[in-house]
Each structure stands twice: as C-alpha cells, then as structure tokens.
Design an enzyme around this catalytic site. Sequence first.
Site, short mmCIF file in Angstrom:
data_model
loop_
_atom_site.label_atom_id
_atom_site.label_comp_id
_atom_site.label_asym_id
_atom_site.label_seq_id
_atom_site.Cartn_x
_atom_site.Cartn_y
_atom_site.Cartn_z
N GLU A 169 0.73 -1.27 0.01
CA GLU A 169 0.05 0.17 0.05
C GLU A 169 1.06 1.35 0.04
OE1 GLU A 169 -2.87 -0.37 3.15
OE2 GLU A 169 -3.43 -2.23 2.39
N CYS A 194 -1.79 -6.25 6.75
CA CYS A 194 -1.23 -7.62 6.05
C CYS A 194 -0.10 -8.33 7.00
CB CYS A 194 -0.39 -7.41 5.03
SG CYS A 194 -1.51 -7.16 3.61
N1 LIG Z 1 -3.74 -4.52 1.15
C1 LIG Z 1 -2.44 -4.89 0.75
O1 LIG Z 1 -1.56 -4.28 0.96
C2 LIG Z 1 -2.29 -6.39 0.61
C3 LIG Z 1 -1.11 -6.70 -0.26
C4 LIG Z 1 -1.10 -8.16 -0.87
C5 LIG Z 1 -2.34 -9.06 -0.42
N2 LIG Z 1 -3.16 -8.71 0.21
C6 LIG Z 1 -4.29 -9.71 0.34
O2 LIG Z 1 -5.52 -9.39 -0.50
C7 LIG Z 1 -6.40 -9.64 0.25
C8 LIG Z 1 -7.75 -8.40 0.16
O3 LIG Z 1 -7.00 -7.25 0.71
P1 LIG Z 1 -7.36 -5.72 0.62
O4 LIG Z 1 -6.44 -5.04 1.48
O5 LIG Z 1 -7.49 -5.56 -0.78
O6 LIG Z 1 -8.76 -5.99 1.30
P2 LIG Z 1 -10.21 -4.95 1.30
O7 LIG Z 1 -10.86 -5.17 2.57
O8 LIG Z 1 -9.49 -3.61 1.15
O9 LIG Z 1 -10.79 -5.29 0.38
C9 LIG Z 1 -11.69 -6.58 0.07
C10 LIG Z 1 -13.11 -6.26 -0.72
O10 LIG Z 1 -13.72 -7.50 -0.93
C11 LIG Z 1 -15.04 -7.49 -1.06
N3 LIG Z 1 -15.80 -8.53 -0.66
C12 LIG Z 1 -15.97 -9.22 0.53
N4 LIG Z 1 -16.66 -10.47 0.13
C13 LIG Z 1 -17.05 -10.30 -1.03
C14 LIG Z 1 -17.91 -11.41 -1.73
N5 LIG Z 1 -18.33 -12.40 -1.21
N6 LIG Z 1 -17.92 -11.05 -3.33
C15 LIG Z 1 -17.30 -9.84 -3.79
N7 LIG Z 1 -16.71 -9.02 -2.98
C16 LIG Z 1 -16.37 -9.20 -1.76
C17 LIG Z 1 -15.30 -6.26 0.22
O11 LIG Z 1 -16.54 -5.38 -0.14
C18 LIG Z 1 -13.75 -5.21 -0.06
O12 LIG Z 1 -14.40 -4.33 -1.02
C19 LIG Z 1 -6.38 -10.16 1.48
O13 LIG Z 1 -6.28 -11.51 1.43
C20 LIG Z 1 -4.82 -9.55 1.87
O14 LIG Z 1 -4.24 -10.21 2.81
C21 LIG Z 1 -3.44 -7.16 0.72
#
Ligand SMILES: NC(=O)c1ccc[n+]([C@@H]2O[C@H](COP(=O)([O-])OP(=O)(O)OC[C@H]3O[C@@H](n4cnc5c(N)ncnc54)[C@H](O)[C@@H]3O)[C@@H](O)[C@H]2O)c1
Length: 444
Positions: free
Chosen positions: A154, A262
């Site tokens: 991020e 994370c």
């Molecule tokens: N944020 C980071 O920097 C980062 C980096 C690498 C990996 N990740 C991983 O990626 C994944 C997502 O992280 P994020 O930070 O983007 O999360 P986030 O919470 O910002 O976004 C997740 C989105 O999924 C949506 N959602 C939930 N259930 C759903 C469903 N059934 N159908 C459709 N949409 C649905 C939510 O409304 C939300 O908008 C996690 O597993 C995280 O560990 C995050």
Amino acid sequence: MRICVVGTGYVGLVAGAGFADFGNDVMCADVDQGKVDRLRRGDIPIYEPGLQPLVQRNAAAGRLRFTTDVGQAAADVDAVFIAVGTPPKADGSADLSQVWSVARTVGQHASGFTVVVTKSTVPVGTADNIRGILQEVAPDKDFAVVANPEFLKEGDAVNDFMKPARVVIGTDDERARQRMRYLYEPFVRTLDRLLVMDARSAEVTKYACNAMLATRISFMNEMAGLCAQVGADVQQVRLGMAWDDRIGSRFLFPGAGYGGSCFPKDVKAIISTAREHGGHLQILEAVEEVNEAQKVLLAQRVLQRLGQRLHGKSVAIWGLAFKPQTDDVREAPAMTIARVLHQAGATLRLHDPVARETFSAELPAADRVQYFDDNYEAVSGADALVLVTEWRAYRRPDFRRIHDLMREHHLFDGRNIWDPAYVREIGFTYVGIGRDPEASEKAF
Ligand SMILES: NC(=O)c1ccc[n+]([C@@H]2O[C@H](COP(=O)([O-])OP(=O)(O)OC[C@H]3O[C@@H](n4cnc5c(N)ncnc54)[C@H](O)[C@@H]3O)[C@@H](O)[C@H]2O)c1
C-alpha cells in the site's frame, strides 16, 4: 483476455485497473454497493497514489467496469481473480468465508474453461479446497485453480503491480500456466521474473515473505531496546548493518511496531497453520510478542515523562495511518497509542494528511478526541507531540513555531526522523526509539 476480479479493495482494484491498462477486458465485482456506485462515478474509495487516473483512464476506454453481481461478472470469462478479504479469526487463523462464498458463486455461474485464481493471501491448501468446492458445485464444468499471491505494498501499489519484482504462479495445470503467462508477460517484459511452481509452494511463499519482513522489523525493534539500555544509538547501528550487502538496507528501521492489514494477520495465520499441522514457529511467535510490546512503547514513554494520570494534559499525535502514503488504519500503532493515552485521561489532538476519516470511524471525535486539518493547529496548547507515522510533511516542520504553540514541550519521535540536538536547542525534550544516549538516560 476477459477477466473478472472479485473484491475491489486495495488489491482487487489495483489489479483490475492494472490488467485493463494492458488492454484486457476487466469486470470488477464487489458486494459493497456503495463502493461500486462510487467507482462507477470515477470516485476512488481508497487513497492510493496514481490509482485514480489509472482507473478513470481504463473506465473511460470501456475496458474496466464495475458491478455488484459477482455471478454475472464471473460468467463467460477466461479468469476469475479472488481478491476478497481474509481477516484473522479470534484464534489467529485466516477467516476464509469470503473466499469460499466467491468460489461457490463462481462455480454456479462460470462457463467454458475458467481459471480461478487466488490473489487474496490464503493459507496453504486453499487452492485445493477451492478445487473441491468447484467440483462439488459444478461437477461438469471445466476449471483450473491457480495460487497467484500479490506482493504489492500500500502506498506504492500501482507501481508494484505494474512493475512487479516477480510474479508467482502456483498451479500444476498446463492450460492455466499458459493463460497466466500470457496475461502477465507484459508486466515482466524487461526481466522474465515469472516463477511457476505448485500451488502449495506459492501459498507458503506469500506468508514467508511477509513473515520475513515482519521479523526484520521486530529484530530491529529489539536492537533498539538494547541500544537504549546500553547507551548506544540504533541509527548508527542500523547504518553499520545496512551497508553489508548480505543484510541490505530495507526494513531495518525501528519504530512504533508494524501494523496494517497484512503483517499482523499474516504472521498470526502462518503461526496458526503450523499449529494445525502439529508444528511450532518459534521465531514468529517471538516476532509477534516483540511487536505487541513495541506498539505500546511510545505511549509508555509519554506516561513516564508526563505522569501516569494525564487528566488535564493534551497530547498531539501526528500520523494515524499505519504507514505513510495510505489511508489504511487497520492495526495501526497510532490506534493503540491513542487508546492508551486516552484511557490515561489525556485529551488527544489528532492529525493525518489522509487517514482522518478512516481513523475517526474507529475512534470518533468526542470530548477528549479532536481532529485537525492542519498539523500546527493540532499541536496548539499541547503538552506533548507524538510522531507515529512519518509522512513527508512531518519530517522538517517549523519547530520554532511548534514550540511557540505548545504549552509544554515534549517530543516523542516514533520514527527517529528528527534531530535530537536541534530540537533540544530550541527547547524541547526529545525521546526517540533506541537512539541518543542522552535521551535514553532521561527517559529510562
Ligand atoms: N492490502 C494489501 O496491501 C495487500 C497486499 C497483498 C495481499 N493482500 C491480500 O489481498 C486480500 C485483499 O486485501 P485488501 O486489502 O484488498 O482487502 P479490502 O478489505 O480492501 O478489500 C476486500 C474487498 O472484498 C469485498 N468483498 C468481500 N466479500 C465479497 C464477496 N463475497 N464478493 C465480492 N466482494 C467481496 C469487500 O467489500 C472489499 O471491498 C487479503 O487477503 C490481503 O491479505 C493485501
């Protein structure tokens, strides 16, 4: 390629826009109606540098669309990327309910050969379990499952996604391998950094990376504690380490502990995975313990300096996001520090360039909790200023002005970004993290 990305958070939105930018036809689906409405208007729900023009450009070209209908979005596409949340459960293991729910929907609606890709960070074995769900829901349909962990950070997510250090693709299905290679080749053209492996190894790779980075942070925080005890300066120690190219310079900064969506959850989840398999990750358990202690350290220093009861005292906090360049406050050390000081009776005067809204959703403005648009306004009448997140604008502030505005003059520098000698000369007391023997002697 026709691509569906499920989840439009920090990962899904960046990935969807990034794929579209290379000419793919991308449909992003999210259950959050408000988010989808905003995205359709070209309004980006998160703060991420460079994301707005990327989304707007591709939406205007018709290559990037948004919907709340996950089933329809997953029908008739080449690949579905699952980028939903995997938050920690009370026992530390990853809550995969969002992933399972998407897998079921995809199973019901997909048509033709569909590659189902986990972009979310998921425990080892998840790809196999998704395959099981798909077989159960749609035994006659043709799927391949791929683990494709995301390594973006991020604050620099767009750059990381568009120019990845490497792309990890975990699958034993040759057709899926070819499709993923075709999709990602434009991203890794300069150096062929596409690593193809089995799904389990790909799943572990993601956790191993975050666990390693968290380990470096806790290691340096532990060294900082030692430096403070023995009268050494961790800033000097860090440089002495960083020039050794076996060690390198990154993730060697001591501070207020790691936070974010994370590291804390991923360290907990990998510890939990090991336990489920009868193992014990001793190093990572220590990493977590050190981090928990580090998150309250700054608040403890304030209590040591100002007294255990802070009624009538006013403390300014600069930097609420878990790190600069993001509005994400999940597991932010600033939240821990704010709560400890508030509980001790302090009035909090809070500032962050972008995370005010997200922080106040968890810690709403109240009698003793005030938010300010201007960082100088935040220090007005304060007895202490605690720097938690090192946004650029905080690095070289006008200390004379701050001195004039404050009532008492105590600085707590949670990121070691200020010069202790300079601020002391102006009339502040200074406490950093594991640096400056003079400050340590006074503080400990
Ligand atoms: N944020 C980071 O920097 C980062 C980096 C690498 C990996 N990740 C991983 O990626 C994944 C997502 O992280 P994020 O930070 O983007 O999360 P986030 O919470 O910002 O976004 C997740 C989105 O999924 C949506 N959602 C939930 N259930 C759903 C469903 N059934 N159908 C459709 N949409 C649905 C939510 O409304 C939300 O908008 C996690 O597993 C995280 O560990 C995050």
